[in-house]
Design an enzyme around this catalytic site. Structure first.
Site, PDB file in Angstrom:
ATOM      1  N   LYS A 116       0.806  -1.226   0.000  1.00 44.84           N
ATOM      2  CA  LYS A 116       0.000   0.000   0.000  1.00 44.84           C
ATOM      3  C   LYS A 116       0.835   1.271   0.000  1.00 44.84           C
ATOM      4  O   LYS A 116       0.490   2.242  -0.666  1.00 44.84           O
ATOM      5  CB  LYS A 116      -0.922   0.002   1.211  1.00 44.84           C
ATOM      6  CG  LYS A 116      -1.963  -1.098   1.153  1.00 44.84           C
ATOM      7  CD  LYS A 116      -2.986  -0.911   2.251  1.00 44.84           C
ATOM      8  CE  LYS A 116      -3.868  -2.133   2.358  1.00 44.84           C
ATOM      9  NZ  LYS A 116      -5.117  -1.846   3.044  1.00 44.84           N
ATOM     10  N   LYS A 158      -2.494   2.156   9.160  1.00 47.28           N
ATOM     11  CA  LYS A 158      -2.703   1.061   8.200  1.00 47.28           C
ATOM     12  C   LYS A 158      -1.428   0.280   7.989  1.00 47.28           C
ATOM     13  O   LYS A 158      -0.345   0.851   7.910  1.00 47.28           O
ATOM     14  CB  LYS A 158      -3.131   1.626   6.840  1.00 47.28           C
ATOM     15  CG  LYS A 158      -4.576   1.998   6.745  1.00 47.28           C
ATOM     16  CD  LYS A 158      -4.907   2.267   5.291  1.00 47.28           C
ATOM     17  CE  LYS A 158      -6.376   2.554   5.109  1.00 47.28           C
ATOM     18  NZ  LYS A 158      -6.697   2.789   3.691  1.00 47.28           N
ATOM     19  N   GLY A 164      -8.210  -7.066   4.270  1.00 40.48           N
ATOM     20  CA  GLY A 164      -9.305  -7.563   5.108  1.00 40.48           C
ATOM     21  C   GLY A 164      -9.450  -6.792   6.405  1.00 40.48           C
ATOM     22  O   GLY A 164      -9.966  -7.308   7.384  1.00 40.48           O
ATOM     23  N   TYR A 202      -8.192  10.078   8.879  1.00 37.83           N
ATOM     24  CA  TYR A 202      -9.420   9.286   8.886  1.00 37.83           C
ATOM     25  C   TYR A 202     -10.532  10.137   8.281  1.00 37.83           C
ATOM     26  O   TYR A 202     -10.851  11.215   8.780  1.00 37.83           O
ATOM     27  CB  TYR A 202      -9.773   8.864  10.312  1.00 37.83           C
ATOM     28  CG  TYR A 202     -11.016   8.019  10.375  1.00 37.83           C
ATOM     29  CD1 TYR A 202     -10.996   6.695   9.945  1.00 37.83           C
ATOM     30  CD2 TYR A 202     -12.226   8.544  10.838  1.00 37.83           C
ATOM     31  CE1 TYR A 202     -12.133   5.922   9.977  1.00 37.83           C
ATOM     32  CE2 TYR A 202     -13.377   7.767  10.874  1.00 37.83           C
ATOM     33  CZ  TYR A 202     -13.320   6.457  10.438  1.00 37.83           C
ATOM     34  OH  TYR A 202     -14.451   5.687  10.462  1.00 37.83           O
ATOM     35  N   LYS A 237     -17.420  -5.771   2.689  1.00 32.70           N
ATOM     36  CA  LYS A 237     -18.498  -5.371   1.785  1.00 32.70           C
ATOM     37  C   LYS A 237     -19.665  -6.351   1.850  1.00 32.70           C
ATOM     38  O   LYS A 237     -19.466  -7.556   1.912  1.00 32.70           O
ATOM     39  CB  LYS A 237     -17.957  -5.319   0.353  1.00 32.70           C
ATOM     40  CG  LYS A 237     -16.844  -4.302   0.187  1.00 32.70           C
ATOM     41  CD  LYS A 237     -16.065  -4.527  -1.096  1.00 32.70           C
ATOM     42  CE  LYS A 237     -14.856  -3.600  -1.132  1.00 32.70           C
ATOM     43  NZ  LYS A 237     -13.906  -3.964  -2.213  1.00 32.70           N
ATOM     44  N   ARG A 292      -6.098  -8.278  -8.541  1.00 38.31           N
ATOM     45  CA  ARG A 292      -6.761  -9.561  -8.819  1.00 38.31           C
ATOM     46  C   ARG A 292      -8.186  -9.276  -9.274  1.00 38.31           C
ATOM     47  O   ARG A 292      -8.641  -8.139  -9.209  1.00 38.31           O
ATOM     48  CB  ARG A 292      -6.827 -10.383  -7.536  1.00 38.31           C
ATOM     49  CG  ARG A 292      -7.501  -9.597  -6.411  1.00 38.31           C
ATOM     50  CD  ARG A 292      -7.843 -10.413  -5.205  1.00 38.31           C
ATOM     51  NE  ARG A 292      -7.935  -9.590  -4.017  1.00 38.31           N
ATOM     52  CZ  ARG A 292      -8.977  -8.872  -3.633  1.00 38.31           C
ATOM     53  NH1 ARG A 292     -10.062  -8.854  -4.371  1.00 38.31           N
ATOM     54  NH2 ARG A 292      -8.958  -8.146  -2.544  1.00 38.31           N
TER      55      ARG A 292
HETATM   56  P1  ADP Z   1      -8.114  -3.557   3.530  1.00 39.51           P
HETATM   57  O1  ADP Z   1      -7.125  -3.770   2.428  1.00 39.51           O
HETATM   58  O2  ADP Z   1      -7.638  -4.068   4.869  1.00 39.51           O
HETATM   59  O3  ADP Z   1      -9.515  -3.983   3.179  1.00 39.51           O
HETATM   60  P2  ADP Z   1      -8.587  -0.774   2.750  1.00 39.51           P
HETATM   61  O4  ADP Z   1      -7.479   0.193   2.642  1.00 39.51           O
HETATM   62  O5  ADP Z   1      -9.147  -1.320   1.477  1.00 39.51           O
HETATM   63  O6  ADP Z   1      -8.156  -1.970   3.756  1.00 39.51           O
HETATM   64  O7  ADP Z   1      -9.793  -0.135   3.568  1.00 39.51           O
HETATM   65  C1  ADP Z   1     -10.927  -0.880   3.919  1.00 39.51           C
HETATM   66  C2  ADP Z   1     -12.076   0.018   4.312  1.00 39.51           C
HETATM   67  O8  ADP Z   1     -11.675   0.861   5.402  1.00 39.51           O
HETATM   68  C3  ADP Z   1     -12.541   0.986   3.239  1.00 39.51           C
HETATM   69  O9  ADP Z   1     -13.512   0.419   2.397  1.00 39.51           O
HETATM   70  C4  ADP Z   1     -13.152   2.100   4.061  1.00 39.51           C
HETATM   71  O10 ADP Z   1     -14.445   1.717   4.511  1.00 39.51           O
HETATM   72  C5  ADP Z   1     -12.233   2.143   5.265  1.00 39.51           C
HETATM   73  N1  ADP Z   1     -11.145   3.151   5.114  1.00 39.51           N
HETATM   74  C6  ADP Z   1      -9.952   2.964   4.502  1.00 39.51           C
HETATM   75  N2  ADP Z   1      -9.185   4.084   4.548  1.00 39.51           N
HETATM   76  C7  ADP Z   1      -9.924   5.005   5.203  1.00 39.51           C
HETATM   77  C8  ADP Z   1      -9.690   6.372   5.596  1.00 39.51           C
HETATM   78  N3  ADP Z   1      -8.543   7.011   5.338  1.00 39.51           N
HETATM   79  N4  ADP Z   1     -10.674   6.999   6.269  1.00 39.51           N
HETATM   80  C9  ADP Z   1     -11.830   6.374   6.575  1.00 39.51           C
HETATM   81  N5  ADP Z   1     -12.107   5.094   6.241  1.00 39.51           N
HETATM   82  C10 ADP Z   1     -11.175   4.415   5.564  1.00 39.51           C
END
Ligand code: ADP
Length: 448
Positions: A116, A158, A164, A202, A237, A292
């Protein structure tokens, strides 16, 4: 074109790939764990090999066993589906060294965009808006606190190797940030063998909107418009749809073009999803790339009329994309409900066991992608999703009605499913009006 493909996955996505191969005239080799032995969908493959015991780490994730099955099955390519080894760059590289085509990006592109922090850097370079965040990885608490004071609390920690929702933590003040930082690092180290983390601002009550992109080996990359996946529970989701109700036509164009540009600039090939979050003012920010095919790919297939699995296979075999960007039209509205074997009454605990009776809905505009059937035993070892119900209609309002009609027709007896929650969400006025964000489900329906 390939003559024979191994499918390194199970369940609905294995069946989805078998179906695409059958239509393309390609033979399939399936794999299964002891827990999946005898599953009906396996009989639709030309051959099937056991790769080990029920536990994923002993079977579907065991690279040596999967590669052995590919060698014995004499295949030219492997389709990894989603989950399991789908984003494992090491597996991808081993396929290459065994002269087996991996149906996905190169190991290099996968590693670069799958991490990421490195994907964020590439997005910035490609001029794609990125969530305000730390310049790179955060190694000590003082750096974290300084960043949080610069952008303002709350902030999100993060894991760069994350997925996940693991290794992700929100923090609202200095003290919480310091302890969350340690927790996130430990969780990421345990889950991914990589404890590196970074910080993002956030975004409060965001929408999750993602763009499907495909790219061939001849320098062509096109986007297939967006999917809105804001209906989530614990960052997982539940419902996905296309088009998104939360963006203006101008934002849609800009966002889809940003995604396409990032994929092209990264020398990436095959299918990718570029994920964004959209804030309450309609600004969009890149969060990550999924290297993917995704669970929710059917909604894109319905609105564009393009079979993404077949395109993945054609691209991997070296064919150029058969269409240009201007040929790809987003027609009507599609919605997908994930049907999970979980008990909404019991905090969504998994509900494995025998499906005594399953009656799937049908009719105009309804698609049911599932390996499950009456008498099927849902094993307790894997993801709880037993199928995906997808509808497609000329308008969103009609699609919602068709989905409610289809959910009402569906019978799943013997196990619990999330169907009642889907019915509540789809009947809610906020959903009808498109007034949803990633916190909508938990705020409105789920008391824990
Ligand atoms: P993962 O790869 O663990 O699924 P993601 O980066 O895709 O993590 O984020 C998963 C979910 O977390 C997003 O769909 C959103 O709902 C929430 N999210 C991610 N980044 C942010 C952020 N900067 N602020 C608020 N919510 C976030």
């Amino acid at each position: 074109m390939f003559q024979r493909i191994l499918i390194a996955n199970r369940g609905e996505i294995a069946l989805r790939i078998i179906r695409a191969c059958r239509e393309l005239g390609i033979e399939t080799v399936a794999i299964f764990s002891e827990a999946d032995r005898g599953a009906n969908y396996l009989s639709l493959a030309d051959e099937a090999y056991c790769v080990g015991p029920a536990k994923p780490s002993d079977s579907y994730l065991r690279i040596a066993n999967v590669i052995s099955a590919a060698e014995v099955g004499n295949v030219q390519a492997i389709h990894p589906g989603y989950g399991f080894l789908a984003e494992n760059a090491h597996f991808n590289e081993i396929c290459r060294s065994c002269n087996i085509d991996f149906i996905g990006p190169s190991p290099e592109a996968m590693a670069a965009l799958g991490d990421k922090d490195s994907a964020r850097k590439m997005a910035r370079k490609a001029g794609v808006p990125v969530v305000p965040g730390s310049e790179g990885l955060i190694t000590n608490p003082d750096e974290a606190v300084k960043f949080a004071h610069d952008v303002g609390f709350p902030v999100l920690i993060k894991a760069t190797a994350g997925g996940g929702g693991r290794g992700m933590r929100v923090a609202a003040n200095d003290l919480a940030l310091k302890s969350a930082l340690q927790q996130a690092q430990a969780e990421a180290e345990a889950a991914f063998g990589n404890g590196a983390v970074y910080l993002e601002k956030y975004i409060e009550q965001p929408r999750h909107v993602e763009v499907q992109v495909i790219a061939d080996h001849h320098g062509n990359a096109v986007h297939l418009w967006e999917r809105d996946c804001s209906v989530q529970r614990r960052h997982q989701k539940l419902i996905e749809e296309s088009p998104s109700t939360s963006i203006t036509p101008e934002t849609r164009k800009a966002m889809c073009e940003s995604a396409r540009r990032l994929i092209q600039a990264s020398n990436y090939t095959n299918a990718a999803t570029v994920e964004f979050i959209v804030d309450r003012d309609g600004n969009y920010y890149f969060i990550e790339v999924n290297a993917r095919i995704q669970v929710e790919h059917p909604v894109t297939e319905m609105v564009t009329g393009i079979d993404l699995i077949k395109q993945q296979i054609r691209i991997a075999s070296g064919e150029p994309l058969p269409f240009k960007q201007e040929d790809i039209v987003q027609r009507g509205a599609a919605i997908e409900c994930r049907i999970n074997a979980e008990d909404p009454q019991r905090k969504f605990q998994p509900s494995p066991g025998t499906i005594e009776r399953l009656i799937a809905p049908g009719g105009f505009g309804v698609r049911w992608d599932s390996h499950a059937h009456s008498g099927y035993v849902v094993p307790p070892y894997y993801d709880s999703m037993i199928g995906k119900l997808i509808v497609h209609q000329p308008t969103r309002e009609q699609a919602v009605r068709t989905m409610l009609r289809a959910l009402a027709e569906m019978r799943v007896e013997g196990i619990k499913t999330v169907i009642p929650l889907h019915q509540e969400i789809l009947s809610h006025s906020a959903f009808a009006d498109g007034r949803i964000d990633t916190t909508f489900v938990e705020r409105t329906f789920v008391s824990e």
